[in-house]
Structure formats: structure tokens, C-alpha cells
Write an enzyme that holds these catalytic residues in place. Structure first.
Site, PDB file in Angstrom:
ATOM      1  N   ASP A   1     -12.962   3.166  12.169  1.00  0.00           N
ATOM      2  CA  ASP A   1     -13.343   3.092  10.755  1.00  0.00           C
ATOM      3  C   ASP A   1     -13.665   1.650  10.367  1.00  0.00           C
ATOM      4  O   ASP A   1     -13.233   1.160   9.325  1.00  0.00           O
ATOM      5  CB  ASP A   1     -12.218   3.646   9.875  1.00  0.00           C
ATOM      6  CG  ASP A   1     -12.706   3.957   8.454  1.00  0.00           C
ATOM      7  OD1 ASP A   1     -13.926   4.095   8.271  1.00  0.00           O
ATOM      8  OD2 ASP A   1     -11.861   4.045   7.544  1.00  0.00           O
TER       9      ASP A   1
ATOM     10  N   LYS B   1       0.862  -1.187   0.000  1.00  0.00           N
ATOM     11  CA  LYS B   1       0.000   0.000   0.000  1.00  0.00           C
ATOM     12  C   LYS B   1       0.890   1.225   0.000  1.00  0.00           C
ATOM     13  O   LYS B   1       1.734   1.400   0.873  1.00  0.00           O
ATOM     14  CB  LYS B   1      -0.911   0.002   1.222  1.00  0.00           C
ATOM     15  CG  LYS B   1      -1.875   1.188   1.236  1.00  0.00           C
ATOM     16  CD  LYS B   1      -3.008   0.991   2.227  1.00  0.00           C
ATOM     17  CE  LYS B   1      -2.521   0.972   3.634  1.00  0.00           C
ATOM     18  NZ  LYS B   1      -3.643   0.960   4.606  1.00  0.00           N
TER      19      LYS B   1
END
Length: 731
Positions: free
Chosen positions: A555, A460
Site C-alpha cells: 500500500d 492512531k
């Protein structure tokens, strides 16, 4: 004596007597109208029977004991009752013979009189009550139909139509006590008619064009028989015929009067034998010999009565003429008053409308001023809040900048909890970040699949323009490097200088992709969904139980849940995770911070107050669990599921790609998810004490079901999809 109408009800031989039972209700009017239309011809005589019901037998005995049977005349109410029906019969050119019976039992009075007078046809009006009322109140027509003699035809009429009929089983007797009385009445009526014609020729009213029949025909329609005015005294001067007969079982009083009889005569009869009502020879010795008003001895009395009646007729005609003039004047005054009233009402309505308009305008102006004041106050408050928010954001930015500096210095010098990769290693593995290696992209940046150290990994890369990306990057490295759990994504390494994180590669992608079957992937079975839910709750509880302070994800959503080749779920993207102060077990853990997360998954109480706690993740978990079984978007999902449970249609909300949902377990799963997504934090259940035990129970049920399917000799669809996904990952 008379013949039935050709288009009416078929008749057989008999004495031709027709009787109608009348009362004050509308059914009697319908019964008389039906009899006139179907049974009677012009000039015929109809017997009108009315029963005045008494309350006790003692009063009957006292009345029958009087020596003079003519002392008690029918009261005004009875006369007005008969007058209504006589007026209708007069317009139809039908003669009337009124009979007033006084008795305690209405049915018995009617049936005994029918037997006494040998009535051939009896018409009764059916009550208009509905079935419930008829159950508790006696039905007179039905009772009369059962008790009437067998020579009498019974017609029960309801709203102008026959509702029931009972035919006679034999012919009525040709002789009747009423036949002589009716014949005498007709003779007297003819004599009076001749006198009336002479009187009409001599009356002053002739010059005024007065015609009694034309007046009656023009004053009311033929179909309405309720037209007699109750405001003016009745001018009915029709003499009555009263006679009594004594029965063995009870005493009854019968009084009769004739509409077309202008003479006056009385006949007193007394009977004592109940079994032979037609025998006129059993006249009481106490009453003396029968006196007939039509005999030659009383002719002078008849002529005197005629003269008196002519004088009364003249007076009545004069009174009628005066009343007509007064009525016209009153009508004109009434019309003028009506017009005046309408004008006044119109003016009043206009004034009221103007007043309401003025009040409405004033109210709107008042509301506009109030709204302007409130808007000004709201703008002032918003400005104050915005200033406070800016100040707070600036302070947070400075604090996070200091934290990033400290974390960077720590990572660059002495932090060896993860492997550090160089940018050259990452570029070589990703072929310089070629698009063919790219497997996804989020708000943080793109994600690439490659091999490092002969191991498939996910790389990522932080996007340079990502908002607060650097602080989240440092936070995620800090969190993942400190924890290890089977349901948390595994950090393999990083390149902190370029914002690159290296994870373990999870072949089945995110839970969001699998729920909505992106890439035409096979659906998850209900066993897999129950197991994934329990694994997510396990990993989330692990974060909440970190020491020395609990860690809140902030989240949690299906896009941040990754699945490996065996569909084992792992929580990722902990860049927004925050530590909250450790407090006692019976106190809610909260921390004041700026709001962060994904819309529809953020705790509403945290969004309003900024108070973060471990139950903020419980709300996100509730929304995720509802999506797991419904495969629907999160907007308004709690409302739809709650309403489907109330309506008993939860099955319609479930993911239709799964056809074998266990209903009871799924219903419990949905209710648990709704509890987790309560708006108030205190209403949500505890993750470790309530939520996770229930999800573990459902996972055990799913494991048992999958074991039975496997040992039954068939491979479940989820296992096939696991195999195929593993082959794709290794290719």
C-alpha cells in the site's frame, strides 16, 4: 487593308498582317480568341500557322526533292485541326489563311516564316504546364519571342490573358509576299459569294429554310472553338495553296489553304537566298513561270470548278438534312434508353437496398444470439469464480482469525519488544480523544497528537467498524516492532486491548499533503523532492531485504509517506505488508494472496492474478515518483507523462510551483518512474540494482545544489519552511 480595334492593343504603322500559331492544345484556342477580341475586326484575314514537326532531316530532303509540290496534301488530322479554328473564325466573320510548316525545329520554322511573310503581329498560346515541367521542356513562346525579327510584335497569351509581350523595335515592311495572295483570295471569295447567292436561290434546300450561318451560330456558342465532330468525315472542300522554298541551312515545306476560297489555284515558288526572304524576284528557273489561277487563261477552269462546287454543295445540304433527321430520331431513342436505364437502375438499387437490409437484420439477429450465448457462458464462469472466491475468502478469514488469536496471546503474555500503554494513559494524554487533538483520519481510524513521557507522539486509534482492522493492527505492530530504519516510522508503543498504536510525531505530515500544498504550505523544492524519492526507495529496499523472508508493503502511496521537521521521509502504514517466500536471487519472488491496496497504486499484474512480489511495490513507487514531480492525481498519469516526453512538452507537466527544474535530470527521473510503472512485472527495473543507484545520484546532485545555495549567502525556501514548521510543532 484593315484597322485594329479601338479598344484593343495599340498598333503602329505596318502591313497589318496578323498571325496566330495554332496547335491541338487549349492554349492555341485561347490565343485565337484573344486575337479576335483584341486585334481583328470583321472581314479581316488572320494567318493560322501550324508546324508539323519532323523527326529527321532525311525525310525533309526526300519530300523537297519531289517534282510536284501538290502531291503530298495535309492529312486528315491536320485538316481537322485547321477546321476547328476556321469554324470559329467563320462565326466571328474573320477570314482565314492556313499555313502548314514542316520542319524539325518548331521555333526556327515559325521565325523564318515570320521573316519571309513580314508578319507584323504574332500571337502564341502559353503552355499550361507548371514550373517544374517547363524546367525540363523547351518553352516555344519564349524561344520565338527571342528569335523573331525585330519588326514583329509578339503576344504570348495564357488562359485568355497576355502573359508576356515583346514590342517591335521598328515598323514592319509594307510589302509582303502574302499581300498579293490575300488580295487574290479576297477577289475569288467575292466571286464565289455571288455564285453562292445565285445557287442558294435555285437550291431546293431554300424551301427547307437552310441557312449555313444561322446553323453554325445556333450549333455552338461563340466562346467554344472545339466543336467540330470527329465522328463524321469532314466536308472541307477548301482548296489549298502549296508552295516550297529552299533555305541554305535546311529544307522546309510550307502549305497554305484558305477558308473562304471556293476556287482552286496553285502557286509554286522556290527561293534559294535565305538572307532576302522578301525578294520575290528570285523564283527558281526549274519550276517555270508562275501560274495564277485568277488569270484570264484559266477562267474556264474556275467556272468548271464553281459548277462542281455547286453540285457538291447541293449534295452536302441533302446529306445534312438527312443527318439532322437521323440525329433527331437517334436523340429520341437515346432519351428513351436513358429513361429505361434510370428505371432499371432504380429497381436494381431498391433490390440491393432490400437485400442489404435483410442481410443486416440477419447479421444483427446472429450477433444477438451469439451475445446471448456468450453472456450465459460468462455468467456461468462468474458464478464459478464467485463460489471459488467465497470459499477462498472464508478460508483466509479462518486463517487470519487463528493468526490474530496467536498474536494476541503472544502480545498479552511475553512480547516485550514495545512499550505497553494503558487506556488511562492514552485518554489522559489525548484529553479523552478531544477533537482539538485530532490531526487526521484514514481508513484505519483517527489520529491524535499528544505528549507521552514528555515526547510528542501520534496516536492512531482503530475504528471498531474498520474492515479487517484488527488483523491489520496486529500485523503493523508485529512488523514495526521487529524493524528499525531511519526511513521507517518508529513504533513507540501500543495498547493492544483497544487497538491503539503510538508512533513518533512527524511535524510536516504526509507527503500527499505537501505535494498538493494542503493548508497553504510552501512548495517543496526540486532538491527536496529528489532527496525524498531516494529515501523512500531506501526504506522500501530495506523492507524487501528483511530476513528470513522479504516483506512487501502492498500500500505504498504519498499518503503513507510521513515527513519530519527536517523533511526526512518515513514509510508508515505497514498493516497490509505480507511476507513472500525467499527464493534465489535470479527468480522473481511471488506469493498468491488476496488483492489489497489503493486503486491506481496497485500492481495490475497482482490485481489480475493475485501473485504478490517485491516488484509490486516497484509499480507503486513509479506512480509515487511521477506524482512527486508533477503534483497531479494518479489516474492516467503514466500515459500523460509518456505522451509529453514524446512530444517534447515535459516542462508543461511538471509542478509549476517549482520554477528551476533541472531539465535533463528531471527527464531522467521521469523516464525511470515510467520504467517502474510498466504494466508487466518483468519489464520493471530492479529496485536495488537500477532504481536506487540512480535516485542516489540525483540526491547527491540535489545536495550539491542546496550546498551552493546555502554558502552563497541565501537561505533556500525549503529551509525557511522547515524552520516555520518546527516552530509550529513545538507550539
Amino acid at each position: 487593308m484593315w484597322q485594329p480595334k479601338g479598344n484593343g492593343v495599340k498598333k503602329t504603322g505596318g502591313n497589318g498582317l496578323i498571325a496566330v500559331a495554332v496547335d491541338k492544345d487549349k492554349s492555341s484556342q485561347h490565343a485565337l480568341k484573344w486575337a479576335v477580341d483584341n486585334l481583328l475586326n470583321r472581314g479581316q484575314t488572320v494567318v493560322l500557322i501550324h508546324v508539323a514537326q519532323r523527326t529527321s532531316v532525311s525525310s525533309v530532303s526526300s519530300n523537297c526533292a519531289t517534282t510536284n509540290p501538290h502531291q503530298k496534301q495535309p492529312d486528315k488530322q491536320i485538316r481537322d485541326l485547321f477546321l476547328t479554328f476556321r469554324c470559329y473564325c467563320t462565326r466571328k466573320d474573320i477570314k482565314c489563311f492556313d499555313v502548314l510548316l514542316e520542319d524539325v525545329d518548331i521555333v526556327k520554322a515559325i521565325t523564318e516564316y515570320v521573316s519571309f511573310a513580314a508578319i507584323e503581329d504574332l500571337v502564341l498560346g502559353a503552355p499550361s504546364r507548371h514550373g517544374f515541367m517547363r524546367k525540363f521542356k523547351a518553352d516555344v513562346p519564349s524561344s520565338v519571342s527571342k528569335a523573331a525579327p525585330d519588326f514583329c510584335n509578339i503576344y504570348v497569351v495564357s488562359k485568355g490573358k497576355i502573359s508576356s509581350k515583346r514590342n517591335a523595335s521598328r515598323s514592319a515592311p509594307f510589302t509582303s509576299p502574302l499581300l498579293d495572295q490575300l488580295q487574290s483570295q479576297n477577289d475569288i471569295s467575292d466571286t464565289q459569294s455571288r455564285y453562292s447567292m445565285n445557287l442558294r436561290g435555285l437550291s431546293p434546300a431554300r424551301g427547307r429554310g437552310f441557312d449555313r450561318k444561322s446553323f453554325m451560330d445556333s450549333s455552338e456558342s461563340d466562346t467554344d472553338i472545339s466543336f467540330v465532330s470527329s465522328g463524321r468525315p469532314s466536308s472541307d472542300h477548301s482548296p489549298s495553296m502549296h508552295y516550297e522554298f529552299v533555305d541554305v541551312g535546311r529544307n522546309s515545306r510550307i502549305s497554305t489553304s484558305s477558308e473562304h476560297s471556293l476556287g482552286s489555284f496553285r502557286l509554286g515558288l522556290r527561293y534559294s537566298d535565305r538572307s532576302s526572304p522578301y525578294d520575290l524576284s528570285s523564283i527558281s528557273q526549274d519550276s517555270g513561270a508562275t501560274s495564277c489561277s485568277c488569270s484570264s487563261q484559266n477562267l474556264d477552269e474556275v467556272e468548271a470548278e464553281m459548277r462542281r462546287l455547286k453540285l457538291e454543295l447541293k449534295q452536302t445540304m441533302d446529306m445534312y438534312s438527312t443527318a439532322c433527321k437521323e440525329a433527331l430520331v437517334a436523340k429520341q431513342k437515346a432519351l428513351e434508353l436513358q429513361r429505361w436505364r434510370l428505371d432499371e437502375e432504380r429497381r436494381l438499387e431498391e433490390a440491393r437496398f432490400a437485400e442489404e437490409t435483410a442481410l443486416s437484420l440477419a447479421e444483427k439477429e446472429r450477433a444477438r444470439c451469439k451475445a446471448a450465448v456468450e453472456a450465459a457462458e460468462a455468467a456461468k464462469r462468474i458464478a464459478e469464480l464467485e463460489a471459488q472466491r467465497r470459499l477462498s475468502a472464508e478460508m483466509n478469514r479462518l486463517k487470519e482469525s487463528d493468526e490474530v488469536k496467536i498474536a494476541s496471546s503472544n502480545l498479552s503474555t511475553k512480547d516485550l519488544r514495545y512499550r505497553r500503554y494503558t487506556i488511562e494513559d492514552i485518554e489522559e494524554a489525548t484529553q479523552f480523544f478531544t477533537e482539538s487533538r485530532k490531526i487526521g483520519e484514514g481508513g484505519y481510524g483517527p489520529v491524535y497528537k499528544c505528549y507521552l513521557d514528555h515526547t510528542p507522539v501520534a496516536v492512531k486509534v482503530l475504528r471498531p467498524d474498520a474492515a479487517q482492522g484488527r488483523s491489520q493492527f496486529q500485523r503493523e505492530i508485529e512488523v514495526l516492532s521487529c524493524i528499525r530504519h531511519p526511513n521507517m516510522v518508529l513504533l513507540l508503543g501500543a495498547c493492544p486491548e483497544y487497538g491503539i498504536i503510538v508512533y513518533e510525531y512527524l511535524a510536516n505530515g504526509s507527503l500527499d499533503d505537501r505535494i498538493f500544498r494542503r493548508g497553504n504550505t510552501p512548495p517543496l523544492s526540486w532538491q527536496q523532492r529528489f532527496r525524498i524519492a531516494a529515501e523512500i526507495a531506501t526504506g522500501l529496499l530495506f523492507l524487501h531485504q528483511t530476513k528470513p523472508e522479504p516483506l512487501v508493503h502492498r500500500d505504498l502511496k504519498p499518503g503513507n509517506i510521513l515527513l519530519d521537521h527536517n523533511y526526512v521521509s518515513k514509510i508508515s502504514d505497514v498493516g497490509l505488508a505480507r511476507l513472500v517466500p525467499a527464493v534465489a536471487e535470479n527468480v522473481t519472488q511471488c506469493h498468491l494472496t488476496s488483492t489489497a491496496g489503493t486503486f491506481c497504486y496497485i500492481d495490475p499484474e497482482y490485481q489480475q492474478t493475485g501473485m504478490l512480489g517485491v516488484k509490486s511495490d516497484v509499480y507503486s513507487l513509479g506512480i509515487l515518483l511521477l506524482q512527486l514531480i508533477t503534483a497531479k492525481q494518479p489516474m492516467g498519469l503514466t500515459h500523460f507523462v509518456e505522451r509529453s516526453i514524446e512530444n517534447g512538452t515535459l516542462g508543461e507537466m511538471l509542478d509549476p510551483t517549482v520554477t528551476d527544474w533541472p531539465f535533463e535530470e528531471t527527464l531522467g527521473f521521469a523516464k525511470l518512474a515510467l520504467q517502474c510503472s510498466e504494466l508487466r512485472r518483468k519489464d520493471r527495473p530492479d529496485l536495488g540494482k537500477v532504481v536506487l543507484p540512480e535516485l542516489n545520484r540525483l540526491r547527491e546532485l540535489a545536495d550539491e545544489s542546496m550546498g551552493q545555495t546555502f554558502f552563497g549567502g541565501s537561505l533556500c525556501p525549503s529551509s525557511k519552511s522547515n524552520a516555520s514548521m518546527t516552530m509550529q510543532a513545538n507550539s
